[in-house]
Design a protein around this motif. Structure first.
Motif, PDB file in Angstrom:
ATOM      1  N   LEU A 191      28.281  63.666  26.768  1.00 32.58           N
ATOM      2  CA  LEU A 191      26.958  64.790  26.465  1.00 32.58           C
ATOM      3  C   LEU A 191      27.004  65.632  25.108  1.00 32.58           C
ATOM      4  N   THR A 192      28.542  66.249  25.269  1.00 30.60           N
ATOM      5  CA  THR A 192      29.331  66.235  23.798  1.00 30.60           C
ATOM      6  C   THR A 192      28.657  65.553  22.575  1.00 30.60           C
ATOM      7  N   GLU A 193      28.916  64.126  22.401  1.00 26.45           N
ATOM      8  CA  GLU A 193      28.209  63.559  21.281  1.00 26.45           C
ATOM      9  C   GLU A 193      26.883  63.410  21.476  1.00 26.45           C
ATOM     10  N   ALA A 194      26.378  63.709  22.104  1.00 33.46           N
ATOM     11  CA  ALA A 194      25.070  63.387  22.335  1.00 33.46           C
ATOM     12  C   ALA A 194      23.939  64.554  21.621  1.00 33.46           C
ATOM     13  N   SER A 195      25.286  65.672  21.583  1.00 36.81           N
ATOM     14  CA  SER A 195      24.339  66.856  21.129  1.00 36.81           C
ATOM     15  C   SER A 195      24.322  66.780  19.199  1.00 36.81           C
ATOM     16  N   GLU A 205      17.885  73.084  18.998  1.00 35.00           N
ATOM     17  CA  GLU A 205      17.606  73.477  21.154  1.00 35.00           C
ATOM     18  C   GLU A 205      17.781  72.067  21.284  1.00 35.00           C
ATOM     19  N   THR A 206      17.820  70.783  20.649  1.00 33.95           N
ATOM     20  CA  THR A 206      18.007  69.825  21.939  1.00 33.95           C
ATOM     21  C   THR A 206      19.818  69.461  21.864  1.00 33.95           C
ATOM     22  N   ALA A 207      20.137  69.906  20.874  1.00 33.25           N
ATOM     23  CA  ALA A 207      21.626  69.638  20.849  1.00 33.25           C
ATOM     24  C   ALA A 207      22.116  70.822  21.769  1.00 33.25           C
ATOM     25  N   VAL A 208      22.458  72.451  21.678  1.00 36.32           N
ATOM     26  CA  VAL A 208      22.134  73.041  22.323  1.00 36.32           C
ATOM     27  C   VAL A 208      21.873  72.592  23.791  1.00 36.32           C
ATOM     28  N   ALA A 209      21.029  71.936  24.712  1.00 36.00           N
ATOM     29  CA  ALA A 209      20.641  71.184  25.677  1.00 36.00           C
ATOM     30  C   ALA A 209      21.599  70.183  25.963  1.00 36.00           C
ATOM     31  N   LEU A 210      21.900  70.009  25.220  1.00 28.41           N
ATOM     32  CA  LEU A 210      23.071  68.574  25.740  1.00 28.41           C
ATOM     33  C   LEU A 210      24.165  69.547  25.953  1.00 28.41           C
ATOM     34  N   SER A 212      25.268  72.810  26.123  1.00 26.58           N
ATOM     35  CA  SER A 212      26.067  72.984  27.556  1.00 26.58           C
ATOM     36  C   SER A 212      25.670  72.069  28.957  1.00 26.58           C
ATOM     37  N   ALA A 213      24.945  71.473  29.054  1.00 30.79           N
ATOM     38  CA  ALA A 213      25.394  70.512  30.338  1.00 30.79           C
ATOM     39  C   ALA A 213      26.519  70.460  30.016  1.00 30.79           C
ATOM     40  N   GLY A 222      35.685  71.031  23.850  1.00 31.19           N
ATOM     41  CA  GLY A 222      35.000  69.897  22.749  1.00 31.19           C
ATOM     42  C   GLY A 222      33.912  70.171  22.735  1.00 31.19           C
ATOM     43  N   ALA A 223      33.463  70.171  23.979  1.00 26.97           N
ATOM     44  CA  ALA A 223      31.851  70.503  24.756  1.00 26.97           C
ATOM     45  C   ALA A 223      32.123  72.117  24.450  1.00 26.97           C
TER      46      ALA A 223
END
Length: 419
Positions: A191-195, A205-210, A212-213, A222-223
């Motif tokens: 999920l960190t990589e996806a962000s 905004e999507t990066a923040v959501a990912l 945070s997940a 890292g997260a």
């Protein structure tokens, strides 16, 4: 110093000294509030390879979560006590990767026969050195031996480095689908990589959501760092400041402190920002030599020291980030020929960081390459301080609209899990 003493103590202990080994590790775990290691010490049989390996794996997981390099050093000592040559080499290589000693890790791994874990680690060592084709072959071998999230996630990260964002995103989603809900550290890394991919695609905004997940799955260094960077990208300086203050207390790397300084300045806390600068200068290169060299380059200070730090890094890895930073420093020193050679090597492996791309644009001012480098910098504009980002936007407006095809290929945020 404590970590070196622990390494010496553990490596000198014979396998018959189980009680002494446990005592040393119990002191280390208690000093670092490492409950997982303390629990294992109650059940692990340190007279066996299985017990030593289980303990080493717990230390490696904790090291990745906290960024504490001393745990990697302890694992090197444990590897010396392991009887199996293959297991010892795998543990040693994973610890060396965490210590950013990539070439040494590669040397250990190429001596082993092919296995799923060996191929994953070898791919990591090769990718961090910029050997993307060889890394792809190693990951493909791991995937062929055991398809799953571990190989899929690494192939996605490699695709992102090579400028193939669609493949990277699809591969990352495939890896997430292949994870087990209990694989929290692996899911956090993915999920960190996806962000990071979302930031590169200009979707903060999507990066923040990912991000945070990712933190909810496992609050690794890292997260948490990616979450703070993403919050800064959406101009939520208040939330970013809170996150960065907590992160800096646990892991005061130059990169974290640099982001903290920006968040403080955005909030108007100039005195606190100046204190952070003094903290960076006091810590120097103890946590992250390359990050400190980047800090020196930004400040235009101690160029010889910065070059020496980067030269040491280049001896272990010639990846785009390190090559680009070396090029930037050479340009600052008035050595354009050496700088261009380094930039060419960096560009052959992946685009350099935003700050480096800006320097390259300056070096090619008035040519077609200037706009190419400006667009590359724009693709990674979230790395830049606010003032530099605004200057980049103004410069791009003078050249026309920025391209949307630029890709961020910075190093992995946190070393990926292997189990």
């Amino acid at each position: 110093m404590i970590a070196r003493l622990l390494l010496l103590t553990v490596s000198l202990l014979p396998l018959t000294c189980e009680a002494s080994t446990a005592q040393v590790l119990r002191m280390f775990a208690a000093d670092n509030a490492d409950s997982a290691v303390l629990d294992l010490l109650e059940t692990a049989d340190l007279a066996t390879d299985a017990g030593l390996s289980e303990l080493a794996r717990a230390l490696l997981r904790r090291a990745r979560a906290t960024g504490d390099a001393s745990r990697y050093t302890v694992v090197l000592g444990l590897a010396d006590a392991v009887q199996s040559t293959e297991l010892a080499a795998l543990l040693e290589a994973e610890a060396l990767l965490g210590l950013h000693r990539f070439a040494e890790a590669q040397e250990r791994l190429v001596q082993l026969g092919g296995s799923h874990r060996r191929d994953l680690l070898l791919g990591d060592a090769l990718m961090e050195q910029g050997h993307h084709d060889r890394a792809a072959r190693a990951y493909a071998a791991a995937q062929g031996a055991r398809p799953g999230a571990l190989a899929y996630g690494r192939l996605a990260a490699l695709a992102f480095r090579r400028g193939e964002p669609e493949i990277a995103i699809a591969g990352n989603q495939r890896a997430l689908r292949a994870t087990h809900p209990q694989d929290t550290h692996l899911r956090s890394w993915l999920l960190t990589e996806a962000s990071r991919y979302a930031l590169a695609a200009a979707a903060p905004e999507t990066a923040v959501a990912l991000a945070s997940a990712a933190v909810r799955e496992a609050a690794t260094i890292g997260a948490r760092q990616q979450q703070a960077i993403s919050l800064l990208a959406v101009d939520d300086a208040t939330a970013a400041l809170e996150s960065l203050q907590q992160l800096a207390a646990d892991y005061p790397s130059p990169e974290v402190l640099r982001a903290l300084r920006e968040a403080l300045e955005r909030q108007g806390h100039c005195d606190a920002a100046r204190r952070v600068i003094r903290q960076i200068e006091a810590l120097g290169d103890r946590i992250d030599p390359r990050g400190y060299a980047r800090w020196l380059a930004d400040a235009g200070e101690q160029p010889e020291r910065a070059l020496a730090l980067v030269a040491t890094e280049l001896a272990s890895r010639r990846d785009p980030e390190t090559l680009g930073l070396a090029a930037r420093l050479r340009l600052q020193q008035g050595e354009p020929e050496r700088a261009m050679a380094l930039l060419q090597e960096a560009l052959s492996k992946g685009r350099p960081a935003a700050a480096v791309a800006l320097v390259a644009a300056d070096a090619h001012a008035g040519t077609a390459l200037e706009q190419i480098f400006l667009k590359q910098a724009h693709a990674r504009r979230w790395e830049l301080p606010t003032t530099a980002r605004r200057a980049l936007e103004e410069r791009l407006r003078a050249h026309g609209p920025p391209s949307s095809t630029g890709v961020d290929r910075s190093p992995i945020v946190g070393h990926p899990p292997t189990t």
